[in-house]
Design a protein around this motif. Structure first.
Motif, mmCIF file in Angstrom:
data_model
loop_
_atom_site.group_PDB
_atom_site.id
_atom_site.type_symbol
_atom_site.label_atom_id
_atom_site.label_comp_id
_atom_site.label_asym_id
_atom_site.label_seq_id
_atom_site.Cartn_x
_atom_site.Cartn_y
_atom_site.Cartn_z
ATOM 1 N N UNK A 211 0.877 -1.178 0.000
ATOM 2 C CA UNK A 211 0.000 0.000 0.000
ATOM 3 C C UNK A 211 0.907 1.218 0.000
ATOM 4 N N UNK A 212 0.696 2.128 -0.954
ATOM 5 C CA UNK A 212 1.612 3.260 -1.090
ATOM 6 C C UNK A 212 0.843 4.584 -1.222
ATOM 7 N N UNK A 213 1.593 5.683 -1.100
ATOM 8 C CA UNK A 213 1.064 6.988 -1.491
ATOM 9 C C UNK A 213 1.800 7.371 -2.764
ATOM 10 N N UNK A 214 1.045 7.725 -3.781
ATOM 11 C CA UNK A 214 1.675 8.184 -5.022
ATOM 12 C C UNK A 214 1.743 9.705 -4.945
ATOM 13 N N UNK A 223 -2.760 4.151 -3.087
ATOM 14 C CA UNK A 223 -2.921 3.114 -4.113
ATOM 15 C C UNK A 223 -2.248 1.831 -3.639
ATOM 16 N N UNK A 224 -2.549 0.752 -4.380
ATOM 17 C CA UNK A 224 -1.878 -0.522 -4.092
ATOM 18 C C UNK A 224 -1.015 -0.872 -5.299
ATOM 19 N N UNK A 225 0.207 -1.343 -5.050
ATOM 20 C CA UNK A 225 1.109 -1.650 -6.172
ATOM 21 C C UNK A 225 0.794 -3.035 -6.746
ATOM 22 N N UNK A 226 0.506 -3.072 -8.042
ATOM 23 C CA UNK A 226 0.215 -4.356 -8.695
ATOM 24 C C UNK A 226 1.492 -4.982 -9.244
ATOM 25 N N UNK A 238 -5.777 2.381 -7.918
ATOM 26 C CA UNK A 238 -6.324 3.398 -7.014
ATOM 27 C C UNK A 238 -7.435 2.779 -6.174
ATOM 28 N N UNK A 239 -7.880 3.473 -5.135
ATOM 29 C CA UNK A 239 -8.952 2.928 -4.287
ATOM 30 C C UNK A 239 -10.239 2.733 -5.076
#
Ligand code: BTN
Length: 256
Positions: A211-214, A223-226, A238-239
């Motif tokens: 789970x990151x902040x872009x 967002x979550x990194x795929x 994104x959420x």
């Protein structure tokens, strides 16, 4: 500092070692503007004005880190310059893997930080000059800063954020690591190996599933990194469920 050439037979780089400088990147950029040829590498034991990405400073305490900048003049379009950064991250990760104990996990945090066991041990700053007539690169300066050994700055200012590559300080490790990085950089920058380089970059990704902040110039979003795609771009969700492919923004990990 030990002789770097001792660890790199037939080294194609012209290496200069200085005790203390403002910033190896700043100096090599000036030299590039004044016509210095590709393959020049400046290494310093200390930087008084070490620079990081996004105008940040880079702590560069004396004799406990490796601070180096390499001048490249590759024949490539400015748009392809991201590959230089990708290749440098791969080169540093491979060099570290050769020298740190096998149980340590060396990872690449997109786009160009190297982490060992969840702490940043290396940052990379690529600065390029573009020929606007042709859209090609005039030169690129690749700056690499590695925290080699424990020091006061890391303990006092960067505890829990930055780590070190080596537990014991051995003078020759800096020269050895520098030589290994340059060897790997030559291989990684070879365009014909691009797919293999990007595969390694993807395989070593620190951010996958996190789970990151872009952070963009217009603000940040969670967002979550795929994963990382075949162009070394970061793919996040994104959420709202929307997928976004990032080629340049900064990403920071959100702590649980
Ligand atoms: C970052 O973490 O944002 C990038 C840090 C890059 C630091 C290196 S140290 C050698 C070279 N000279 C500098 O002033 N910066 C780079």
């Amino acid at each position: 500092m030990e002789d770097i050439y001792k660890f790199y037979e037939n080294c194609p780089y012209r290496i200069e070692v200085r005790k203390s400088v403002t910033s190896t990147n700043t100096i090599v950029k000036e030299m590039a503007e004044n016509g210095e040829k590709a393959g020049f590498c400046l290494v310093a034991e200390h930087q008084s004005q070490g620079r990081g990405r996004l105008g940040r400073s880079f702590e560069s305490p004396d004799r406990t880190g490796l601070y180096m900048s390499v001048l490249l003049r590759p024949e490539m379009k400015a748009l392809e310059a991201l590959f230089i950064t990708t290749a440098t991250a791969v080169a540093v990760a491979r060099a570290l893997e050769k020298l740190v104990p096998a149980e340590k996990s060396v990872k690449i945090k997109w786009v160009n930080d190297i982490y060992i066991d969840d702490l940043k041990v290396c940052g990379i700053l690529t600065e390029a000059s573009i020929d606007f007539r042709t859209g090609g690169l005039e030169y690129a300066v690749v700056g690499i800063g590695v925290n080699l050994y424990a020091n006061k700055v890391l303990t006092e200012k960067l505890s829990g954020i930055a780590g070190v590559a080596f537990e014991d300080s051995r003078e020759d490790l800096r020269a050895k690591l520098c030589a290994e990085i340059l060897k790997e950089l030559t291989l990684a920058l070879d365009f014909s190996r691009k797919t293999e380089v990007i595969d390694y970059f993807r395989q070593k990704s620190y951010l996958d599933g996190k789970e990151v902040s872009v952070i963009t110039p217009r603000g940040s979003y969670p967002a979550k990194v795929l994963g990382i795609d075949e162009n070394a771009h970061l793919v996040v969700e994104k959420e709202s469920g929307e997928k976004v492919v990032l080629s340049s923004d900064e990403v920071s990990v959100r702590k649980a």
